[in-house]
Design an enzyme around this catalytic site. Structure first.
Site, PDB file in Angstrom:
ATOM      1  N   CYS A  66       0.828  -1.199   0.000  1.00 16.08           N
ATOM      2  CA  CYS A  66       0.000   0.000   0.000  1.00 16.08           C
ATOM      3  C   CYS A  66       0.869   1.259   0.000  1.00 16.08           C
ATOM      4  O   CYS A  66       0.630   2.188  -0.767  1.00 16.08           O
ATOM      5  CB  CYS A  66      -0.930  -0.008   1.221  1.00 16.08           C
ATOM      6  SG  CYS A  66      -2.165   1.310   1.224  1.00 16.08           S
ATOM      7  N   CYS A  67       1.890   1.282   0.858  1.00 17.56           N
ATOM      8  CA  CYS A  67       2.818   2.417   0.892  1.00 17.56           C
ATOM      9  C   CYS A  67       3.528   2.574  -0.449  1.00 17.56           C
ATOM     10  O   CYS A  67       3.704   3.690  -0.947  1.00 17.56           O
ATOM     11  CB  CYS A  67       3.860   2.224   1.995  1.00 17.56           C
ATOM     12  SG  CYS A  67       3.261   2.451   3.682  1.00 17.56           S
TER      13      CYS A  67
ATOM     14  N   CYS B 130       7.899   4.175   5.688  1.00 16.72           N
ATOM     15  CA  CYS B 130       6.953   3.975   4.588  1.00 16.72           C
ATOM     16  C   CYS B 130       7.657   3.465   3.340  1.00 16.72           C
ATOM     17  O   CYS B 130       7.061   2.793   2.509  1.00 16.72           O
ATOM     18  CB  CYS B 130       6.207   5.265   4.282  1.00 16.72           C
ATOM     19  SG  CYS B 130       7.271   6.603   3.684  1.00 16.72           S
TER      20      CYS B 130
END
Length: 241
Positions: free
Chosen positions: A118-119, A225
């Site tokens: 997702c990051c 991240c």
């Protein structure tokens, strides 16, 4: 290329390593990287410092803001507040395209099953595309923020660019003092215990005595991240700005 960039980072350190604040940023913005430099800002709890310093030099400097579409509403309002207060005119919002979201994360819950993917999809690839025109960028990282950052240099060569960390040596007390001295507004979530703020699903409050980034990806080994890590091989989750 890497060795040349590393030599460039050492040269910059030798020339400007004794400077700080506006005195450090001014020659980098106006001379060393004129037209090739961007500030990357999350508009998080400590972002106002660099935004304030940049505003004193060049209000048109590109400021890259990645809107993952998973941010707190308070962060978006804080961005608008700081942009207006500091009269910044170069802010660029970067996001994955709606088409890419529909294809790769249609339900918007990829973070539940694979927050690293997702990051990568929502932030890392999007920022990498946004940085394409620039030869250098400014980050707000500080050594005190996490054990992964305790050896953070002022200048570094990474991913084909020079990264500049003007606040590397700041302490938490330095941050508080600067914000107070210049009457800069705080992120509205800070007083509620959010000391490091990212996307809403993956950000938690920080308890007294915890690492300032303890609320990021709570209970997991993940601490970054990915934008400050080597870019992984491309996947099919590539976002676009």
């Amino acid at each position: 290329m890497t060795s040349a960039l590393q030599a460039r980072a050492r040269e910059l350190m030798a020339r400007y390593g004794h400077l700080e604040g506006v005195d450090l940023l001014r020659p980098l913005i106006e001379t060393e990287f004129n037209g090739q430099l961007a500030l990357v800002s999350s508009f998080g709890t400590e972002s106002a410092i660099l935004l304030h310093q940049v505003a004193q030099i060049d209000k048109d400097l590109p400021v890259l803001f990645v809107n993952t579409r998973k941010l707190f509403g308070e962060t978006l309002r804080y961005r608008r507040m700081l942009v207006e207060k500091l009269r910044l005119t170069g802010v660029r919002e970067l996001s994955p395209t709606k088409e890419a979201e529909d294809e790769h994360d249609k339900d918007g819950i990829l973070w539940r099953s694979d927050n690293t993917a997702c990051c990568d999809f929502r932030k890392v690839r999007v920022l990498d595309a946004g940085l394409a025109p620039f030869g250098a960028w400014i980050t707000g990282r500080k050594r005190y923020q996490a054990t992964t950052r305790i050896e953070l240099p002022l200048f570094e060569a990474a991913e084909g660019r020079i990264k500049i960390n003007p606040l590397a040596g700041f302490t938490r007390a330095d941050v508080e003092a600067y914000l107070d001295r210049h009457d800069l507004p705080r992120h509205p979530l800070e007083e509620d215990g959010y000391l490091s703020i990212g996307c809403m699903p993956c950000t938690d409050r920080v308890a007294a005595g915890e690492d300032i980034r303890a609320g990021r990806w709570r209970g997991q080994e993940k601490t970054e991240c990915g934008i400050h890590l080597p870019l992984p091989p491309a996947t099919n989750l590539v976002g676009a700005s």
